[in-house]
Design a protein around this motif. Sequence first.
Motif, PDB file in Angstrom:
ATOM      1  N   GLN A 159      -3.412   2.944  11.877  1.00 52.65           N
ATOM      2  CA  GLN A 159      -3.862   1.567  12.007  1.00 52.65           C
ATOM      3  C   GLN A 159      -3.795   0.844  10.660  1.00 52.65           C
ATOM      4  O   GLN A 159      -3.371  -0.319  10.588  1.00 52.65           O
ATOM      5  CB  GLN A 159      -5.280   1.508  12.563  1.00 52.65           C
ATOM      6  CG  GLN A 159      -5.743   0.087  12.840  1.00 52.65           C
ATOM      7  CD  GLN A 159      -7.210  -0.004  13.169  1.00 52.65           C
ATOM      8  OE1 GLN A 159      -8.045   0.279  12.317  1.00 52.65           O
ATOM      9  NE2 GLN A 159      -7.512  -0.389  14.413  1.00 52.65           N
TER      10      GLN A 159
ATOM     11  N   LYS B 135      -1.536  -2.463   9.935  1.00 51.07           N
ATOM     12  CA  LYS B 135      -2.109  -3.703   9.382  1.00 51.07           C
ATOM     13  C   LYS B 135      -1.388  -4.106   8.102  1.00 51.07           C
ATOM     14  O   LYS B 135      -1.124  -5.294   7.879  1.00 51.07           O
ATOM     15  CB  LYS B 135      -3.607  -3.529   9.143  1.00 51.07           C
ATOM     16  CG  LYS B 135      -4.421  -3.537  10.416  1.00 51.07           C
ATOM     17  CD  LYS B 135      -5.901  -3.350  10.122  1.00 51.07           C
ATOM     18  CE  LYS B 135      -6.720  -3.417  11.393  1.00 51.07           C
ATOM     19  NZ  LYS B 135      -8.167  -3.220  11.115  1.00 51.07           N
TER      20      LYS B 135
ATOM     21  N   GLN C 125       0.680  -7.513   7.469  1.00 45.74           N
ATOM     22  CA  GLN C 125       0.321  -8.384   6.353  1.00 45.74           C
ATOM     23  C   GLN C 125       1.530  -8.672   5.465  1.00 45.74           C
ATOM     24  O   GLN C 125       1.695  -9.775   4.964  1.00 45.74           O
ATOM     25  CB  GLN C 125      -0.794  -7.730   5.534  1.00 45.74           C
ATOM     26  CG  GLN C 125      -1.346  -8.627   4.452  1.00 45.74           C
ATOM     27  CD  GLN C 125      -2.529  -7.990   3.738  1.00 45.74           C
ATOM     28  OE1 GLN C 125      -2.906  -6.859   4.001  1.00 45.74           O
ATOM     29  NE2 GLN C 125      -3.117  -8.738   2.825  1.00 45.74           N
TER      30      GLN C 125
ATOM     31  N   VAL D 131      -3.016  -3.970  17.025  1.00 45.14           N
ATOM     32  CA  VAL D 131      -4.009  -4.877  16.442  1.00 45.14           C
ATOM     33  C   VAL D 131      -3.582  -6.343  16.550  1.00 45.14           C
ATOM     34  O   VAL D 131      -4.368  -7.234  16.267  1.00 45.14           O
ATOM     35  CB  VAL D 131      -4.304  -4.498  14.966  1.00 45.14           C
ATOM     36  CG1 VAL D 131      -4.947  -3.132  14.887  1.00 45.14           C
ATOM     37  CG2 VAL D 131      -3.030  -4.557  14.122  1.00 45.14           C
ATOM     38  N   ASP D 132      -2.352  -6.581  16.969  1.00 48.72           N
ATOM     39  CA  ASP D 132      -1.829  -7.941  17.121  1.00 48.72           C
ATOM     40  C   ASP D 132      -0.784  -7.899  18.235  1.00 48.72           C
ATOM     41  O   ASP D 132       0.379  -7.561  18.002  1.00 48.72           O
ATOM     42  CB  ASP D 132      -1.201  -8.410  15.804  1.00 48.72           C
ATOM     43  CG  ASP D 132      -0.655  -9.828  15.875  1.00 48.72           C
ATOM     44  OD1 ASP D 132      -0.352 -10.322  16.989  1.00 48.72           O
ATOM     45  OD2 ASP D 132      -0.503 -10.439  14.811  1.00 48.72           O
TER      46      ASP D 132
END
Length: 161
Positions: free
Chosen positions: A62, A66, A70, A92-93
Amino acid sequence: MIIIIMGVSGAGKTTIGKLLANSLDWEFSDADAFHSPENVEKMRCGIPLTEADRIPWLHDLQIAIKNWLQENKSMVLACSALKESYRQFLVVDSERIKLVYLKGSYELIQKRLQERHNHYMSEKLLDTQFNTLEEPLDTLYIDVIETPQVIVQNIRTSLGI
């Protein structure tokens, strides 16, 4: 965008993931590289991982996801992601992460594992893989009976990339 290629061991996640990444000129990563040496040794010995074994692995994945998001990296990640809870933790998106499920019959996957050499994942764990698998509902399903080149083209066509 991040594409997570998921499925049981032997479905072709690494092979397809590398080919797909190369065809898109994206980076590739394999979730197996995030396992601890202890987890790898357990799997090499035919011992299924526990949920406690998987938690640090999923956490590290995870964090990597991320970071890639980013940094706006385009990535292909090969990851078993067998349970819905694992996928929810990793996606997560949902706008920028797409799941692709490599689906194959038990018999086909078993044959592939029997023919595979120099990999720690034992054929002994195939039953555990299929028993753990919670097939995703809203995911691109790709039948692994096709050649790797056809599978990659099917993924690209289906995702419009």
